[in-house]
Design a protein around this motif. Sequence first.
Motif, PDB file in Angstrom:
ATOM      1  N   ARG A 168      -6.431 -12.392  -8.463  1.00  0.00           N
ATOM      2  CA  ARG A 168      -5.442 -12.395  -7.473  1.00  0.00           C
ATOM      3  C   ARG A 168      -5.969 -13.014  -6.022  1.00  0.00           C
ATOM      4  NH1 ARG A 168      -6.723  -8.752  -3.582  1.00  0.00           N
ATOM      5  NH2 ARG A 168      -8.019  -7.269  -4.294  1.00  0.00           N
TER       6      ARG A 168
ATOM      7  N   HIS B 123      -5.462 -12.389  -0.070  1.00  0.00           N
ATOM      8  CA  HIS B 123      -4.672 -11.586   1.039  1.00  0.00           C
ATOM      9  C   HIS B 123      -3.694 -10.813   0.458  1.00  0.00           C
ATOM     10  CE1 HIS B 123      -2.011 -14.892  -0.508  1.00  0.00           C
ATOM     11  NE2 HIS B 123      -1.064 -14.049  -0.248  1.00  0.00           N
ATOM     12  N   TYR B 124      -3.422 -10.599  -0.906  1.00  0.00           N
ATOM     13  CA  TYR B 124      -2.465  -9.992  -1.519  1.00  0.00           C
ATOM     14  C   TYR B 124      -2.999  -8.715  -2.054  1.00  0.00           C
ATOM     15  CZ  TYR B 124       0.592  -8.424  -5.225  1.00  0.00           C
ATOM     16  OH  TYR B 124       1.340  -7.588  -6.132  1.00  0.00           O
TER      17      TYR B 124
ATOM     18  N   ASP C 243       4.656  -4.011  -8.923  1.00  0.00           N
ATOM     19  CA  ASP C 243       4.889  -5.083  -8.232  1.00  0.00           C
ATOM     20  C   ASP C 243       5.571  -6.336  -9.248  1.00  0.00           C
ATOM     21  OD1 ASP C 243       4.394  -4.034  -5.843  1.00  0.00           O
ATOM     22  OD2 ASP C 243       2.656  -5.388  -5.522  1.00  0.00           O
TER      23      ASP C 243
ATOM     24  N   VAL D 224       5.597 -10.115  -9.489  1.00  0.00           N
ATOM     25  CA  VAL D 224       4.697 -11.247  -8.780  1.00  0.00           C
ATOM     26  C   VAL D 224       4.770 -12.559  -9.628  1.00  0.00           C
ATOM     27  CG1 VAL D 224       2.861  -9.369  -8.407  1.00  0.00           C
ATOM     28  CG2 VAL D 224       3.004 -10.671 -10.607  1.00  0.00           C
TER      29      VAL D 224
ATOM     30  N   GLY E 255       1.253 -13.785  -5.606  1.00  0.00           N
ATOM     31  CA  GLY E 255       1.627 -12.829  -4.611  1.00  0.00           C
ATOM     32  C   GLY E 255       2.770 -11.956  -5.159  1.00  0.00           C
TER      33      GLY E 255
END
Length: 81
Positions: free
Chosen positions: A51, A54-55, A61, A63, A77
């Motif tokens: 990944r 920042h995520y 989730d 994505v 993300g």
Amino acid sequence: MTRLAEAIQRAAQDAVVQLSASWLMATVTAVNGDGTLNITTAAGPVPSVRRLRHYTASIGDKVMVAVNADGNWIVVGATAP
């Protein structure tokens, strides 16, 4: 079409598919301690996908996943709820 022409067409189509990059949607099924995620796509489960830093992922989730021509996967993300 002749068999030869059909074989050439099939080979060309396979080459284009293999050398193309794409993106798809997936669901996070596990968050691993090494910075990877397990995801499920329409084609089935995919383990240990990296990944972006920042995520921060959560199980469940939805994505966006990018796949390059070499077959490498990365979770870009989450989508908005």
